[in-house]
Write an enzyme that holds these catalytic residues in place. Structure first.
Site, PDB file in Angstrom:
ATOM      1  N   LEU A 172      71.246 -56.690 118.246  1.00  0.00           N
ATOM      2  CA  LEU A 172      71.402 -55.230 118.098  1.00  0.00           C
ATOM      3  C   LEU A 172      70.906 -54.501 119.332  1.00  0.00           C
ATOM      4  O   LEU A 172      71.346 -53.399 119.620  1.00  0.00           O
ATOM      5  CB  LEU A 172      70.636 -54.739 116.862  1.00  0.00           C
ATOM      6  CG  LEU A 172      71.189 -55.222 115.526  1.00  0.00           C
ATOM      7  CD1 LEU A 172      70.247 -54.857 114.395  1.00  0.00           C
ATOM      8  CD2 LEU A 172      72.568 -54.638 115.281  1.00  0.00           C
ATOM      9  N   HIS A 174      67.936 -54.809 123.010  1.00  0.00           N
ATOM     10  CA  HIS A 174      66.698 -55.296 123.619  1.00  0.00           C
ATOM     11  C   HIS A 174      65.810 -54.094 123.872  1.00  0.00           C
ATOM     12  O   HIS A 174      66.275 -53.077 124.381  1.00  0.00           O
ATOM     13  CB  HIS A 174      66.969 -55.969 124.970  1.00  0.00           C
ATOM     14  CG  HIS A 174      67.895 -57.127 124.859  1.00  0.00           C
ATOM     15  ND1 HIS A 174      67.481 -58.355 124.414  1.00  0.00           N
ATOM     16  CD2 HIS A 174      69.218 -57.241 125.136  1.00  0.00           C
ATOM     17  CE1 HIS A 174      68.528 -59.185 124.424  1.00  0.00           C
ATOM     18  NE2 HIS A 174      69.587 -58.528 124.854  1.00  0.00           N
ATOM     19  N   GLY A 175      64.563 -54.228 123.549  1.00  0.00           N
ATOM     20  CA  GLY A 175      63.621 -53.159 123.872  1.00  0.00           C
ATOM     21  C   GLY A 175      62.662 -53.650 124.927  1.00  0.00           C
ATOM     22  O   GLY A 175      62.893 -54.690 125.547  1.00  0.00           O
ATOM     23  N   GLY A 177      59.657 -54.539 124.242  1.00  0.00           N
ATOM     24  CA  GLY A 177      58.781 -55.559 123.679  1.00  0.00           C
ATOM     25  C   GLY A 177      59.501 -56.729 123.048  1.00  0.00           C
ATOM     26  O   GLY A 177      58.884 -57.699 122.652  1.00  0.00           O
ATOM     27  N   GLY A 178      60.810 -56.671 122.920  1.00  0.00           N
ATOM     28  CA  GLY A 178      61.480 -57.786 122.250  1.00  0.00           C
ATOM     29  C   GLY A 178      62.952 -57.530 122.026  1.00  0.00           C
ATOM     30  O   GLY A 178      63.535 -56.618 122.608  1.00  0.00           O
ATOM     31  N   THR A 179      63.522 -58.347 121.147  1.00  0.00           N
ATOM     32  CA  THR A 179      64.953 -58.245 120.860  1.00  0.00           C
ATOM     33  C   THR A 179      65.133 -58.053 119.358  1.00  0.00           C
ATOM     34  O   THR A 179      64.422 -58.675 118.565  1.00  0.00           O
ATOM     35  CB  THR A 179      65.663 -59.545 121.316  1.00  0.00           C
ATOM     36  OG1 THR A 179      65.369 -59.730 122.698  1.00  0.00           O
ATOM     37  CG2 THR A 179      67.153 -59.472 121.122  1.00  0.00           C
ATOM     38  N   VAL A 180      66.093 -57.195 119.013  1.00  0.00           N
ATOM     39  CA  VAL A 180      66.358 -56.959 117.591  1.00  0.00           C
ATOM     40  C   VAL A 180      67.704 -57.598 117.232  1.00  0.00           C
ATOM     41  O   VAL A 180      68.704 -57.395 117.926  1.00  0.00           O
ATOM     42  CB  VAL A 180      66.376 -55.454 117.267  1.00  0.00           C
ATOM     43  CG1 VAL A 180      66.632 -55.228 115.784  1.00  0.00           C
ATOM     44  CG2 VAL A 180      65.055 -54.804 117.669  1.00  0.00           C
ATOM     45  N   LYS A 195      63.181 -58.065 114.357  1.00  0.00           N
ATOM     46  CA  LYS A 195      62.699 -57.848 115.724  1.00  0.00           C
ATOM     47  C   LYS A 195      61.847 -59.042 116.114  1.00  0.00           C
ATOM     48  O   LYS A 195      60.879 -59.363 115.432  1.00  0.00           O
ATOM     49  CB  LYS A 195      61.880 -56.565 115.786  1.00  0.00           C
ATOM     50  CG  LYS A 195      61.426 -56.224 117.181  1.00  0.00           C
ATOM     51  CD  LYS A 195      60.936 -54.795 117.247  1.00  0.00           C
ATOM     52  CE  LYS A 195      60.798 -54.330 118.670  1.00  0.00           C
ATOM     53  NZ  LYS A 195      60.656 -52.902 118.773  1.00  0.00           N
ATOM     54  N   ASP A 283      55.061 -44.086 119.297  1.00  0.00           N
ATOM     55  CA  ASP A 283      56.270 -44.430 120.061  1.00  0.00           C
ATOM     56  C   ASP A 283      57.472 -43.637 119.551  1.00  0.00           C
ATOM     57  O   ASP A 283      58.551 -44.182 119.314  1.00  0.00           O
ATOM     58  CB  ASP A 283      56.512 -45.946 119.947  1.00  0.00           C
ATOM     59  CG  ASP A 283      57.379 -46.476 121.081  1.00  0.00           C
ATOM     60  OD1 ASP A 283      57.652 -45.719 122.040  1.00  0.00           O
ATOM     61  OD2 ASP A 283      57.795 -47.642 121.009  1.00  0.00           O
TER      62      ASP A 283
HETATM   63  P1  ATP Z   1      60.934 -50.290 122.366  1.00  0.00           P
HETATM   64  O1  ATP Z   1      60.829 -51.746 122.583  1.00  0.00           O
HETATM   65  O2  ATP Z   1      60.092 -49.507 123.313  1.00  0.00           O
HETATM   66  O3  ATP Z   1      60.724 -49.890 120.924  1.00  0.00           O
HETATM   67  P2  ATP Z   1      63.690 -49.789 121.845  1.00  0.00           P
HETATM   68  O4  ATP Z   1      63.394 -48.984 120.634  1.00  0.00           O
HETATM   69  O5  ATP Z   1      64.843 -49.331 122.680  1.00  0.00           O
HETATM   70  O6  ATP Z   1      62.432 -49.872 122.767  1.00  0.00           O
HETATM   71  P3  ATP Z   1      63.850 -52.113 120.166  1.00  0.00           P
HETATM   72  O7  ATP Z   1      62.866 -51.480 119.247  1.00  0.00           O
HETATM   73  O8  ATP Z   1      63.649 -53.518 120.530  1.00  0.00           O
HETATM   74  O9  ATP Z   1      63.963 -51.292 121.520  1.00  0.00           O
HETATM   75  O10 ATP Z   1      65.279 -51.947 119.526  1.00  0.00           O
HETATM   76  C1  ATP Z   1      66.430 -52.312 120.228  1.00  0.00           C
HETATM   77  C2  ATP Z   1      67.641 -51.675 119.561  1.00  0.00           C
HETATM   78  O11 ATP Z   1      67.879 -52.333 118.326  1.00  0.00           O
HETATM   79  C3  ATP Z   1      67.427 -50.211 119.195  1.00  0.00           C
HETATM   80  O12 ATP Z   1      67.771 -49.383 120.258  1.00  0.00           O
HETATM   81  C4  ATP Z   1      68.349 -50.034 118.020  1.00  0.00           C
HETATM   82  O13 ATP Z   1      69.622 -49.636 118.453  1.00  0.00           O
HETATM   83  C5  ATP Z   1      68.421 -51.416 117.399  1.00  0.00           C
HETATM   84  N1  ATP Z   1      67.651 -51.479 116.145  1.00  0.00           N
HETATM   85  C6  ATP Z   1      66.321 -51.601 116.022  1.00  0.00           C
HETATM   86  N2  ATP Z   1      65.938 -51.654 114.733  1.00  0.00           N
HETATM   87  C7  ATP Z   1      67.087 -51.570 114.009  1.00  0.00           C
HETATM   88  C8  ATP Z   1      67.379 -51.556 112.600  1.00  0.00           C
HETATM   89  N3  ATP Z   1      66.415 -51.650 111.680  1.00  0.00           N
HETATM   90  N4  ATP Z   1      68.667 -51.435 112.206  1.00  0.00           N
HETATM   91  C9  ATP Z   1      69.643 -51.333 113.132  1.00  0.00           C
HETATM   92  N5  ATP Z   1      69.434 -51.323 114.463  1.00  0.00           N
HETATM   93  C10 ATP Z   1      68.188 -51.447 114.914  1.00  0.00           C
HETATM   94 MG    MG Z   2      62.336 -49.543 118.971  1.00  0.00          MG
END
Ligand code: ATP
Ligand code: MG
EC number: 2.7.12.2
Length: 421
Positions: A172, A174-175, A177-180, A195, A283
């Site tokens: 979904l 990459h942030g 801190g990790g990958t979702v 995540k 955050d």
């Molecule tokens: P950070 O690591 O600083 O939080 P971020 O929010 O961009 O940065 P992630 O939290 O890893 O990164 O999330 C990556 C992406 O995954 C998000 O931008 C979002 O689009 C998707 N995502 C995260 N959680 C969900 C969820 N519960 N349902 C659907 N999509 C999600």
């Molecule tokens: Mg996030």
């Protein structure tokens, strides 16, 4: 408990079995099974899934003759339950009594609409009787640091959410801190967002993170992402949450003001809820505001575990562009800092670009500290008058006051949240 020998049990094999599935806070549904003893654990979960489609059930319970609840989570435990049940049926037959259905209780499910309908827990409890056993944190005194690594590993990997039951599908995003991942939870048939964060930390720190995450289990707001469980495998933590099919707000670019007004109501309610639990989000940014096709808006990635936040910060260095000026300067952080991040996030969503033109956010929101110095040094940006309504401009301006104390307090934010601008 009375266990009958194999003979009578086999004699029952062809008999019909009625399973009565108890629905929390209401009645029950009877399910007639024709080949009871061959029944698999998965079959029962499938049927529970049809009876309680909103819930993610991974286990169920039955009562033994003393009224104690026994949890069933595997085919082995299913066999034990059926064996016990058929023994009671035999007794009822011998005594000329009516045959009672097999009563089962989907584990910790709540009816749709309530939070934590999935009844899943952070896995800090050990042992096979984890439903009634003491929390590990209770049973491990302060000398728990002496517990063997193997024992801790078992504790951390144990529980209702585990790697084996999860099939990873799409990535979904990459942030920092990790990958979702979008993932399929096999026992419940539900889609999750998982995540995965790589963290090279000690087992003791892992355990601390797990117990800190336990508060998520108590979160009960429709403006906060549903939490299903978390587990460590080797050097990575997987945090399983509700999947939001609309993704996060960062990809929506410019959002019309009347839509933003509705989103702000949800975000303010979510934040107010967290603050009421003494949790700072830490955050707040568009990528941590998720939407779904049911029209819901929910907050995710809030800093519930100090240890997790610290461990991520040590691994992934940088400063978040949505951080309040006082935080960029390394000063104390409070509710007011979340309010700043709320303001700058909504300003970005309204403009369709980051409000400081000199800050180019290419990928992610982490930046070298020097690049964010302008947020500390310069006046806050203001939305162009004429393009946005006066109440909306006022809301953003108030949230982005440089002096933390001048920003709206939670109770002052709510009128904005309930306003239709
Ligand atoms: P950070 O690591 O600083 O939080 P971020 O929010 O961009 O940065 P992630 O939290 O890893 O990164 O999330 C990556 C992406 O995954 C998000 O931008 C979002 O689009 C998707 N995502 C995260 N959680 C969900 C969820 N519960 N349902 C659907 N999509 C999600
Ligand atoms: Mg996030």
């Amino acid at each position: 408990m009375l266990w009958l020998p194999l003979g009578p049990f086999h004699a029952m094999e062809n008999q019909m079995l009625v399973i009565r599935i108890k629905i929390p806070n209401s009645g029950a549904v009877d399910w007639t099974v024709h080949s009871g003893p061959q029944l698999l654990f998965r079959d029962v979960l499938d049927v529970i899934g049809q009876v309680l489609p909103e819930a993610t059930t991974t286990a169920f319970e039955y009562e033994d003759e003393d009224g104690d609840r026994i949890t069933v989570r595997s085919d082995e435990e299913m066999k034990a339950m059926l064996s016990y049940y058929y023994s009671t049926v035999m007794e009822q037959q011998v005594n000329g009594q009516l045959i009672e259905p097999l009563l089962i209780f989907p584990r910790a499910c709540k009816p749709p609409g309530e939070r934590n309908i999935h009844g899943l827990k952070v896995n800090t409890r050990a042992g096979p009787s984890q439903h009634s056993g003491p929390a590990v944190s209770d049973s491990l005194p302060s000398n728990s640091l002496k517990k063997s690594s193997a024992e801790l590993k078992k504790i951390l990997a144990n529980g209702q959410m585990n790697e084996q039951d999860i099939r990873y599908r799409d990535t979904l995003g990459h942030g920092n801190g990790g990958t979702v991942y979008k993932a399929y939870h096999v026992p419940s048939g539900k889609i999750l967002a998982v995540k995965v964060i790589l963290l090279d930390i000690t087992l003791e720190l892992q355990k601390q993170i797990m117990s800190e995450l336990e508060i998520l289990y108590k979160c009960d707001s429709s403006y906060i992402i549903g939490f299903y469980g978390a587990f460590f495998v080797e050097n990575r933590i997987s945090i399983c949450t509700e999947f939001m099919d609309g993704g996060s707000l960062d990809v929506y670019r410019k959002i019309p003001e009347h839509v933003l007004g509705r989103i702000a109501v949800a975000v303010v309610k979510g934040l107010t809820y967290l603050w009421s639990l003494k949790i700072l989000h830490r955050d707040v940014k568009p990528s941590n505001m998720l939407v779904n096709t049911r029209g819901q808006v929910k907050l995710c990635d809030f800093g519930v575990s100090t240890q997790l936040v610290n461990s991520i910060a040590k691994t992934y260095v940088g400063t978040n562009a949505y951080m309040a000026p006082e935080r960029i300067s390394g000063e104390q952080y409070g509710i007011h800092s979340d309010v700043w991040s709320l303001g700058i996030s909504f300003m970005e969503l309204a403009l369709g670009r980051f409000p400081y033109p000199q800050i180019q956010k290419n990928q992610g929101s982490l930046m070298p500290l020097q690049l964010l110095q302008c947020i500390v040094d310069e006046d806050s940006p203001v939305l162009p008058v004429g393009e946005f309504s006066e109440p909306f401009v006022h809301f953003i301006t108030q949230c982005m006051r440089k002096q933390p104390k001048e920003r709206p307090a939670p109770e002052e934010l709510m009128p904005f949240g309930s306003q239709s601008w």
